[in-house]
Design an enzyme around this catalytic site. Structure first.
Site, PDB file in Angstrom:
ATOM      1  N   ASP A  40       0.830  -1.205   0.000  1.00 50.67           N
ATOM      2  CA  ASP A  40       0.000   0.000   0.000  1.00 50.67           C
ATOM      3  C   ASP A  40       0.866   1.257   0.000  1.00 50.67           C
ATOM      4  OD1 ASP A  40       1.035  -0.156   2.516  1.00 50.67           O
ATOM      5  OD2 ASP A  40      -0.862   0.091   3.584  1.00 50.67           O
ATOM      6  N   HIS A 246      25.106   3.899 -18.534  1.00 53.19           N
ATOM      7  CA  HIS A 246      23.955   4.078 -17.656  1.00 53.19           C
ATOM      8  C   HIS A 246      24.074   3.237 -16.386  1.00 53.19           C
ATOM      9  CE1 HIS A 246      21.383   5.449 -21.334  1.00 53.19           C
ATOM     10  NE2 HIS A 246      22.133   6.420 -20.858  1.00 53.19           N
ATOM     11  N   ASP A 263      27.573  11.225 -12.296  1.00 48.96           N
ATOM     12  CA  ASP A 263      26.571  11.926 -13.102  1.00 48.96           C
ATOM     13  C   ASP A 263      25.345  12.087 -12.211  1.00 48.96           C
ATOM     14  OD1 ASP A 263      24.625  12.728 -14.926  1.00 48.96           O
ATOM     15  OD2 ASP A 263      25.357  11.428 -16.531  1.00 48.96           O
ATOM     16  N   ASP A 274      21.744  18.712 -14.538  1.00 51.05           N
ATOM     17  CA  ASP A 274      22.345  17.469 -15.024  1.00 51.05           C
ATOM     18  C   ASP A 274      23.848  17.716 -15.165  1.00 51.05           C
ATOM     19  OD1 ASP A 274      22.973  15.068 -16.198  1.00 51.05           O
ATOM     20  OD2 ASP A 274      21.732  15.343 -17.971  1.00 51.05           O
ATOM     21  N   HIS A 357      28.196   8.330 -27.756  1.00 50.61           N
ATOM     22  CA  HIS A 357      26.940   9.042 -27.505  1.00 50.61           C
ATOM     23  C   HIS A 357      27.029  10.475 -28.002  1.00 50.61           C
ATOM     24  CE1 HIS A 357      28.619  11.267 -24.054  1.00 50.61           C
ATOM     25  NE2 HIS A 357      29.119  10.116 -23.614  1.00 50.61           N
ATOM     26  N   HIS A 361      21.933  17.257 -24.833  1.00 49.86           N
ATOM     27  CA  HIS A 361      20.489  17.106 -25.034  1.00 49.86           C
ATOM     28  C   HIS A 361      19.808  18.329 -24.445  1.00 49.86           C
ATOM     29  CE1 HIS A 361      20.258  16.034 -20.751  1.00 49.86           C
ATOM     30  NE2 HIS A 361      21.259  15.188 -20.960  1.00 49.86           N
ATOM     31  N   HIS A 368      15.937  14.943 -19.952  1.00 51.79           N
ATOM     32  CA  HIS A 368      15.989  14.935 -21.412  1.00 51.79           C
ATOM     33  C   HIS A 368      14.719  15.653 -21.868  1.00 51.79           C
ATOM     34  CE1 HIS A 368      19.327  11.928 -22.311  1.00 51.79           C
ATOM     35  NE2 HIS A 368      19.310  12.067 -20.998  1.00 51.79           N
ATOM     36  N   GLU A 395      28.265  17.432 -22.922  1.00 46.68           N
ATOM     37  CA  GLU A 395      28.807  16.312 -22.155  1.00 46.68           C
ATOM     38  C   GLU A 395      29.658  15.346 -22.991  1.00 46.68           C
ATOM     39  OE1 GLU A 395      25.777  13.298 -21.122  1.00 46.68           O
ATOM     40  OE2 GLU A 395      24.299  14.812 -21.719  1.00 46.68           O
ATOM     41  N   TYR A 399      35.633   6.567 -23.153  1.00 51.06           N
ATOM     42  CA  TYR A 399      35.437   5.324 -22.399  1.00 51.06           C
ATOM     43  C   TYR A 399      36.314   4.253 -23.031  1.00 51.06           C
ATOM     44  CZ  TYR A 399      31.373   8.277 -21.691  1.00 51.06           C
ATOM     45  OH  TYR A 399      30.574   9.359 -21.456  1.00 51.06           O
ATOM     46  N   ARG A 416      33.641  11.482 -18.268  1.00 53.85           N
ATOM     47  CA  ARG A 416      32.639  12.352 -18.880  1.00 53.85           C
ATOM     48  C   ARG A 416      32.621  13.651 -18.088  1.00 53.85           C
ATOM     49  NH1 ARG A 416      28.870   9.023 -19.148  1.00 53.85           N
ATOM     50  NH2 ARG A 416      27.507   9.529 -17.379  1.00 53.85           N
ATOM     51  N   GLU A 418      30.206  17.087 -17.901  1.00 53.38           N
ATOM     52  CA  GLU A 418      28.909  17.588 -18.382  1.00 53.38           C
ATOM     53  C   GLU A 418      28.514  18.847 -17.637  1.00 53.38           C
ATOM     54  OE1 GLU A 418      24.340  15.891 -18.981  1.00 53.38           O
ATOM     55  OE2 GLU A 418      25.709  14.926 -17.555  1.00 53.38           O
TER      56      GLU A 418
END
Length: 449
Positions: A40, A246, A263, A274, A357, A361, A368, A395, A399, A416, A418
């Site tokens: 619940d 991710h 990130d 972000d 990538h 964005h 996004h 960003e 890798y 990375r 960003e």
């Protein structure tokens, strides 16, 4: 409780939307439903971004109806929401009720949500068109079908149902793509809070801590400064985990000699930040780590320089990729005997094993955020030109997984960097600049631990 301090943005947005509709047409937009987590227990409630953009209202079980002006009859904004219910408020907290919500949020009319079906048959009678989020919600699709069926059943009495239906969200996407001054201020606050959280996480990091401990520092700083939610599940990726784009298990121990890629952004009053930073667990970069890190920084600087009003959105990615490919050639990640220039390497997609990538964005109420990246009005659908008020991330990353021909000194390094930016009249304004990212700044900060 009272509504927003300034109702003007919401009233103006509703007016702008109504002005784009056919005269006398009706638009319907529902907020997000509450979602059961288990047993619940519900997930923490978060309103629908489109609905909030037009209303500022955050209660569930709410629907906005707009009726466009027709001749001398002005446009109307109507809210359907939960009724006041003293007993339920004891259990679940305050709710406005229709009359208080109408006054606090600047609606022309407000009714209990239980009256929606009965009222819509009258509102749609003889309306020339209906605007709603086609296919966005199966429940709303079913309701709309029932409303139209009820109106069509009255055709013998001379009442007509809307003859056309329009997808509402495409119009709102274009509106949301340009952020006004108030939105930019909220995004700046979200970015400032997140930048402080990254700095706190850097100061906390040392060999032996677990990724989830770093995540806890981030979440503590978000909430301590008034952010209502993390904008997304934070990524705290140490060592080889940083090469998983991710990754979010956040359960590994951070080891001496590794980098940790973080990130993480927060949501403040409906707007997201972000930010990604990468730093050494020990507090100092090794020579191979520093070489790759400085390359990513140069790529980001090149992307910033390409963010200029009138230039295509894709120019920032092109600029970053060319810098990255050049650095990959110099460092031996890309075979220099096969490609003479960075442009040759990019043309043959030789960079993709190490950078797969895009360079950014849209950013706004959603991480996004909405809006097409291409000009859909032209046959070849080119990358759309940037305009002042657009918000986006920048960003670039690199890798390096173990592999044949890949210099071993770079294995399992993921980086990375960003930042969040607003397009201005001259170029771009970086919202997240308070999060340290230059090598000297990171090492100095971490040296203060």
């Amino acid at each position: 409780m009272t509504g927003p301090d300034d109702l003007t943005p919401y009233i103006e947005r509703r007016a702008r939307l109504a002005a784009r509709m056919e005269p006398g047409a009706v638009a319907v937009l529902a907020t997000a439903p509450e979602l059961l987590r288990n047993g619940d227990s519900d997930y923490p409630y978060r309103h629908d971004s489109y609905f909030y953009y037009l209303t500022g209202f955050t209660e569930p079980e709410s629907v906005l109806v707009l009726v466009a002006a027709l001749g001398d009859v002005p446009a109307r904004a109507i809210l359907f929401c939960r009724e006041k219910h003293v007993e339920r408020e004891i259990w679940d907290g305050f709710r406005y009720g229709p009359e208080a919500a109408r006054a606090a949020f600047g609606f022309d009319e407000a009714y209990p949500i239980g009256e929606l079906d009965a009222q819509m048959a009258g509102l749609l009678a003889n309306a020339p068109a209906l605007y709603y989020a086609l296919g966005h919600s199966a429940a709303l699709d079913a309701q709309v079908s029932s409303w139209l069926k009820a109106v069509r059943a009255k055709s013998r009495t001379g009442i007509a149902a809307p003859s056309t239906t329009h997808h509402l969200l495409g119009i709102l996407d274009e509106m949301r793509l340009l952020k006004d001054a108030g939105e930019q201020a909220l995004m700046g606050r979200a970015a400032s809070i997140a930048a402080g959280a990254h700095a706190r996480a850097m100061r906390f990091t040392r060999p032996g801590v677990f990724e989830y401990e770093i995540e806890a520092e981030l979440l503590h700083e978000f909430r301590r400064h008034g952010a209502q939610f993390p904008a997304y599940t934070p990524i705290v990726a140490s060592g080889a985990n940083a090469c998983v784009l991710h990754y979010n298990a956040n359960n590994r121990q951070c080891l001496d000699g590794e980098l940790v890629l973080v990130d993480a952004g927060c949501e403040f009053d409906g707007y997201a930040s972000d930010i990604t930073r990468t730093w050494p667990v020990s507090g100092r970069f090794s020579a191979p780590q520093r070489a790759l890190y400085e390359l990513v920084l140069r790529a980001q600087d090149a992307a910033f320089a390409a963010i200029v009003p009138g230039r295509p959105y894709s120019d920032a990615h092109t600029a970053a990729v060319n810098v990255l490919a050049g650095g990959m050639l110099e460092l031996g990640l890309i075979d220099r005997t096969k490609y003479g220039t960075p442009e040759d390497a990019v043309l043959e997609k030789a960079h993709l094993p190490f950078y797969m990538h895009g360079t950014g964005h849209w950013l706004g109420m959603d991480v996004h955020d909405v809006g097409p990246y291409r000009d859909l009005t032209l046959p070849d659908r080119p990358s759309r030109p940037l305009l002042p008020g657009m918000a986006l991330t920048v960003e670039p990353g690199i890798y390096v997984r173990p592999g044949e021909g890949v210099p071993e000194e770079f294995w399992n390094i993921g980086i990375r960097i960003e930042d969040d930016v607003i397009v201005t009249d001259e170029g771009c304004r970086i919202l997240s600049g308070d999060a340290p990212k230059r090598v000297a700044d990171i090492e100095t900060l971490m040296g203060e631990r």
